[in-house]
Design an enzyme around this catalytic site. Sequence first.
Site, PDB file in Angstrom:
ATOM      1  N   SER A 144     -11.902 -15.201  38.357  1.00 14.53           N
ATOM      2  CA  SER A 144     -12.281 -16.606  38.271  1.00 14.53           C
ATOM      3  C   SER A 144     -11.130 -17.397  37.656  1.00 14.53           C
ATOM      4  O   SER A 144     -10.455 -16.883  36.764  1.00 14.53           O
ATOM      5  CB  SER A 144     -13.506 -16.787  37.375  1.00 14.53           C
ATOM      6  OG  SER A 144     -14.446 -15.793  37.630  1.00 14.53           O
ATOM      7  N   GLU A 200     -17.442 -10.324  26.309  1.00 18.34           N
ATOM      8  CA  GLU A 200     -17.955 -10.802  27.596  1.00 18.34           C
ATOM      9  C   GLU A 200     -19.471 -10.699  27.610  1.00 18.34           C
ATOM     10  O   GLU A 200     -20.165 -11.611  28.022  1.00 18.34           O
ATOM     11  CB  GLU A 200     -17.354  -9.974  28.733  1.00 18.34           C
ATOM     12  CG  GLU A 200     -17.927 -10.376  30.099  1.00 18.34           C
ATOM     13  CD  GLU A 200     -17.239  -9.675  31.261  1.00 18.34           C
ATOM     14  OE1 GLU A 200     -16.856  -8.505  31.091  1.00 18.34           O
ATOM     15  OE2 GLU A 200     -17.125 -10.297  32.326  1.00 18.34           O
ATOM     16  N   SER A 210     -10.234  -6.225  36.944  1.00 18.47           N
ATOM     17  CA  SER A 210     -10.770  -5.479  38.091  1.00 18.47           C
ATOM     18  C   SER A 210      -9.755  -5.377  39.220  1.00 18.47           C
ATOM     19  O   SER A 210      -8.935  -6.275  39.421  1.00 18.47           O
ATOM     20  CB  SER A 210     -12.023  -6.166  38.617  1.00 18.47           C
ATOM     21  OG  SER A 210     -13.029  -6.159  37.648  1.00 18.47           O
ATOM     22  N   GLN A 253      -8.645 -13.598  33.758  1.00 16.30           N
ATOM     23  CA  GLN A 253      -8.669 -12.195  33.373  1.00 16.30           C
ATOM     24  C   GLN A 253      -8.260 -11.326  34.557  1.00 16.30           C
ATOM     25  O   GLN A 253      -8.910 -11.375  35.610  1.00 16.30           O
ATOM     26  CB  GLN A 253     -10.102 -11.860  32.934  1.00 16.30           C
ATOM     27  CG  GLN A 253     -10.292 -10.474  32.414  1.00 16.30           C
ATOM     28  CD  GLN A 253     -11.728 -10.006  32.662  1.00 16.30           C
ATOM     29  OE1 GLN A 253     -12.249 -10.102  33.761  1.00 16.30           O
ATOM     30  NE2 GLN A 253     -12.371  -9.501  31.633  1.00 16.30           N
ATOM     31  N   GLU A 273     -26.394  -0.994  37.142  1.00 17.40           N
ATOM     32  CA  GLU A 273     -26.415   0.464  37.039  1.00 17.40           C
ATOM     33  C   GLU A 273     -25.587   0.938  35.842  1.00 17.40           C
ATOM     34  O   GLU A 273     -25.979   1.853  35.120  1.00 17.40           O
ATOM     35  CB  GLU A 273     -25.876   1.092  38.337  1.00 17.40           C
ATOM     36  CG  GLU A 273     -26.827   0.968  39.525  1.00 17.40           C
ATOM     37  CD  GLU A 273     -26.964  -0.462  40.054  1.00 17.40           C
ATOM     38  OE1 GLU A 273     -26.029  -1.267  39.864  1.00 17.40           O
ATOM     39  OE2 GLU A 273     -28.014  -0.775  40.636  1.00 17.40           O
TER      40      GLU A 273
END
Lengths: 397, 360
Positions: free
Chosen positions: A151, A234, A114, A111, A367
């Site tokens: 990953s 996910e 990010s 993936q 958070e």
Amino acid sequence: MQTDELTGRVREFLAAHDPAGTQRLDFLRARFDAGLAWVSFPVGLGGLGLSRAAQPAVDAAFAAAGAPDNDPLSIGIGLGMAAPTILRHGTDEQRQRWLRPLWTGEEVWCQLFSEPGAGSDLAALGTRAVRGTGPDGTDGWIVNGQKVWTSMAHQARWAILLARTDPDLPKHQGITYFVCDLTHPGVDVRPLRQITGEAEFNEVFLTDVWIPDGYRLGGVGEGWRVAQTTLMNERVAIGGGAVPREAGMIGALSRTWRERPELRGPGTHDALMKLWVAAEAGRLAATRLREQLAAGQPGAEGSAVKYAFARLNQEVSGFELELLGADGLTYDDWTMRRPSHVDWENRSPGYRYLRAKGNSIEGGTSEILCNIIAERVLGLPPEPRADKDVAWKDLPR
Amino acid sequence: MSTLLYSDVEEDLRASVRQALDRPAGGDAWRALATGIGCAGLAVPEEFGGAGASWREAAVVAEEVGRAAAPVPWLGSVLGTAALTTAAVGTAAVDTAAPLSAGARDLLPAVASGDLLAVLVLPLSTPPGAPVPATVRADGHALTGSVTTVADAQGAGVLIVPTPDGLYAVDAAHAEQTPVTALDQTRPLSTVTFSSAQATRLGDGAMAGAAWAAALRIGAAVLAGEQLGVAEWCLSSTVDYVKTRYQFARPVGSFQAVKHRLAQLWVDVTQARAVARYAAGCVADDDPDAAVAASLAQAHCGPVAVRAAEECVQLHGGIGFTWEHRAHWYLKRAKAAAIALGTATQHRAALGDLVSLPPN
């Protein structure tokens, strides 16, 4: 379809494909073609159009027969994230091309979401995709940027990729969702060494990487909406799986307590039992969530399960290290390993302590999960958004 | 393991109980609950005039009692009824070779109808695994002794008294009750004194022990339901409040410091629901895991209810500290309930023994 009929089909399949006498890959391909791979997928794409609840019985029947599996732990990103997205947003051609080798594990997926500058604020991502012409003269996209926390990129053939196609639009609107062929020139995968010493993850540099337009999932500028399918799955994947009492880290800690009476003390006993209670509460909450999902009730508890799991793992592993005293000062191995999944059981307590630090960061920080719970479950006011109606290129960074 | 979800029947029961507890002050909420809805007989077998439901349904009633912080003797009723049904029909968890109690069977129909409130005489703070107390002594059919901080005894018709020598029933009129000024203003406590009080012997010491142990276990599981209800009310009323309370020209619920505290509380309450449901299911089914489930429920749900009530007071700010607002009832109820039937620390110690994690 009743469970009996379904397990009957598995029996028929096993009669025709002896697990012991069939090559692993041939067996898995045949299982896919028989619709017994992921039974909730449509007929012709490895499934039978049944509910997700029917899957465990099928997997159990294959496991009981000693059949080879597709090593689901190692291809979790493909199974849990890429596949539902391709199914939901892909064209027929894309589904036919990608889903079968994805399920069998012939082709591993990763993936590319990010970025160094887009973590929790994923929609701020800056990897650019610009329209261009490919080596074969067809229309497509030229991609440049950097992705992190990836990953399996070092083993993957394909990646799901979010890239910015229009920087003049507000950040959520200018994103497009692609599938990237990692064998294409310009893809540079480098291990990213973690706090544990190993490198589960990678950073991936994309320099003028060519992506045919046929590898786009959903419309141009629709990437954020398409990504919601991926991200929702996910969290389900992370919260899933029925577990027995004392599974996971609390099991390792309980074993240590039972096997090493010399470590016990009055101060530590109550702390141990607090963690045991917290683990059991988390386990029962996850069990209840699965019951809710199976009954078709909305399960906002998924975020709660993930949040609590991270907190518990960190507390248990931190306590275990202190309980061990002198042994807690040691570490099993700082070699830069390249594991395909996290091995909580066989690594040392120090590893567990360090790896658990990732649990409150990966798959949505604790958070962010609190924000999601507060806003979507409790209905509290959203965070003030300075970035909503501003072109992405004009955002402060 | 039985389901952790609620059945449609349970949701209907919940709605009825909520409606009964919602009536304006002055109405007899207990009568509406016990007789009107039939809660008193929920877990009593049908052969004794009960509804033949289970402690699972009783726990749903407890959730609503907790949500309303209702001053009804539900916990007292559950403890007394649990002791009587155990004496009458036994449990899988105890030796049923002991002859079953004809006396208990005689009492149960009136208890099941709601006409007779039976309350178990024990200090409310009794921890799990405690032996039957020796504070009351039997001399023939006369009891003498005193038990402090007994919950819900003031409206009782019959007092069930376990002693090391046997299990007894005493007409409440034959005991002296001194009300205690209680921390929790919604659950009346009293000191119950017997002075050669005339008693009916329900069974021997072994039966007293079995009824005592079963009542403590069932009480712990049902009390967890009450704690869940308290926590749910505290969370939802606080969420409602911070949406409408403005400071610095914003709802205070828009500040992340407040949002995150409430999100974390929601996570805790979500777990408490699963834990309380598991405990109720285990005691309902007389599951081998019932003792673990009951102590787990008290170790988890007690502290969650306290935290929820403390957050409720804090996040309501000034008004939460006054009698102008209902928050204080819930804080007092939650804190007292965390001591009732054993503190979380005591239940964690009990769990250690139950799951082979010894202290030393």
